[in-house]
Design a protein around this motif. Structure first.
Motif, PDB file in Angstrom:
ATOM      1  N   ASP A  95     -23.743 -15.724  77.258  1.00  0.00           N
ATOM      2  CA  ASP A  95     -22.556 -16.065  76.636  1.00  0.00           C
ATOM      3  C   ASP A  95     -22.122 -17.519  76.701  1.00  0.00           C
ATOM      4  OD1 ASP A  95     -20.309 -15.556  74.559  1.00  0.00           O
ATOM      5  OD2 ASP A  95     -19.069 -15.508  76.409  1.00  0.00           O
ATOM      6  N   ILE A  96     -21.386 -18.132  75.612  1.00  0.00           N
ATOM      7  CA  ILE A  96     -21.039 -19.461  76.055  1.00  0.00           C
ATOM      8  C   ILE A  96     -19.399 -19.292  76.440  1.00  0.00           C
ATOM      9  CG2 ILE A  96     -20.696 -21.587  75.209  1.00  0.00           C
ATOM     10  CD1 ILE A  96     -23.059 -21.274  73.440  1.00  0.00           C
ATOM     11  N   ASP A  97     -18.505 -19.215  75.664  1.00  0.00           N
ATOM     12  CA  ASP A  97     -17.152 -19.229  75.841  1.00  0.00           C
ATOM     13  C   ASP A  97     -16.614 -18.484  76.860  1.00  0.00           C
ATOM     14  OD1 ASP A  97     -16.373 -21.000  73.515  1.00  0.00           O
ATOM     15  OD2 ASP A  97     -17.253 -19.616  72.456  1.00  0.00           O
ATOM     16  N   TYR A 125     -28.478 -18.784  74.312  1.00  0.00           N
ATOM     17  CA  TYR A 125     -27.080 -18.956  74.261  1.00  0.00           C
ATOM     18  C   TYR A 125     -26.629 -18.178  73.123  1.00  0.00           C
ATOM     19  CZ  TYR A 125     -28.187 -22.240  77.985  1.00  0.00           C
ATOM     20  OH  TYR A 125     -28.579 -22.924  79.222  1.00  0.00           O
ATOM     21  N   THR A 144     -23.140 -16.669  71.252  1.00  0.00           N
ATOM     22  CA  THR A 144     -21.865 -16.859  71.375  1.00  0.00           C
ATOM     23  C   THR A 144     -21.222 -16.483  70.015  1.00  0.00           C
ATOM     24  OG1 THR A 144     -20.055 -18.584  71.599  1.00  0.00           O
ATOM     25  CG2 THR A 144     -22.296 -19.227  70.591  1.00  0.00           C
TER      26      THR A 144
END
Length: 352
Positions: A168-170, A216, A218
């Motif tokens: 995940d990114i955030d 990635y 997100t």
């Protein structure tokens, strides 16, 4: 504050009929790095999942949105980011890959998106292959015929064997604070994105140790990808494919989109795409407790327990309630197969 936010953003996104910014419009094209898998019907072919957007900017609408948001957050915002959310997709336009021995084109959909999978032979892959990660990647140039609009594309080759980290990114590698609508706006539209300490370093370590590919995953909209790429490059995260949603005019406003739960379906489908299109590849999943990553990962693990090597969930070290929630969500997953972290320094240097 929440009602004012929704009202102002709704006004901005319904204002397109009151102005004609034709003289100021600017067309653009970007591709989001994607992934390719072996074609199950033919050992000599790969299936590539292309993704991108052909759009036309509307500077007047961008200015309206920028000023409305600045009234809410009391902070100057980056107009280049704002304008990507007020641009409109160019529908049914040809987009072609250049440099091949045969013509390969697709059309944008009704939202201007490029998302049709296509096949390439092993020979075509070798013409475009670049080193990097387990199996490498292919790079190519895409263009709009008869227009001076070109961009670079990247597709990461995900073969049957090997290791992939899906992150995940955030609030996993980038500080977004998705639990606060105001902070989400500030951290999305203002200044440089900030990395969670230590994450880039541990990801680079894993990339070298396992010759791994990275993906990635997100809930963020793909309109942010050009700016996320600057963040990845600046912080030196390993390159990899990115799997994002797309903000459209049918969404009520940015915050409602960002906070909506339909990302659960999108993330689950993307994870299953990786698992169903590879045979023996192992996956390490990284996410955070602030949205639904733990629920998504637990659900996927239930169907592919032998393929998921480890799950790491970011939470604050003193979050006792969060730990108890994870113990419940992961009750059917062996304890040695999941762990929590707050910064990159909390993650193990060796996975296996």
């Amino acid at each position: 504050m929440g009602r004012v936010l929704l009202l102002l953003l709704s006004v901005v996104f319904t204002s397109s009929s009151i102005t004609n910014a034709f003289l100021f419009d600017k067309k653009g094209l970007f591709l989001v790095p994607s992934v390719a898998f072996r074609d199950r019907s033919s050992a000599s072919q790969w299936t590539l999942y292309n993704q991108g957007w052909h759009y036309e900017e509307n500077p007047v609408k961008a200015l309206l949105m920028e000023k409305s948001l600045e009234l809410i957050v009391q902070k100057d915002l980056d107009r280049n980011r704002v304008k990507m959310f007020t641009a409109e997709g160019k529908e049914k336009k040809d987009v072609c890959i250049d440099g091949l021995t045969r013509s390969m084109c697709t059309k944008t959909d009704n939202e201007g998106r490029i998302k049709n999978p296509f096949t390439m032979t092993n020979e075509e892959i070798e013409l475009l292959r670049q080193p990097g990660g387990n199996g490498g990647k292919v790079t190519f140039q895409a263009s709009i015929p008869k227009k001076n609009i070109k961009t670079q594309g990247e597709v990461y080759l995900c073969d049957d064997e090997g290791v992939t980290f899906i992150s995940d990114i955030d609030d996993t590698i980038k500080i977004t604070e998705v639990t606060s609508s105001t902070q989400t706006l500030i951290n999305t539209f203002s200044g440089d994105f900030k990395a969670v300490p230590g994450m880039a370093e541990i990801y680079r370590h894993w990339a070298g140790q396992y010759n791994a590919t990275f993906a990635y995953l997100t809930a963020s909209p793909d309109q942010l990808y050009p700016f996320l790429r600057e963040f990845f490059d600046r912080e030196q995260f390993p390159s990899g494919s990115a799997h994002m949603r797309h903000f459209t005019w049918f969404d009520v406003n940015f915050i409602s989109f960002f906070m909506s739960s339909n990302y659960i379906k999108k993330k689950t489908e993307t994870l299953e795409m990786f698992l169903q299109n590879t045979r023996n590849r192992r996956f390490i999943l990284l996410g955070d407790i602030f949205q639904k990553d733990s629920d998504i990962y637990a659900s996927v693990y239930a169907n592919y327990p032998d393929r998921i090597a480890k799950i790491f969930i970011r939470k604050y070290a003193n979050d006792v309630d969060g730990q108890q929630r994870l113990e419940t969500i992961f009750k059917d997953i062996p304890r040695e197969k999941w762990a929590t972290f707050e910064t990159g320094a909390d993650l193990p240097r060796s996975i296996f």
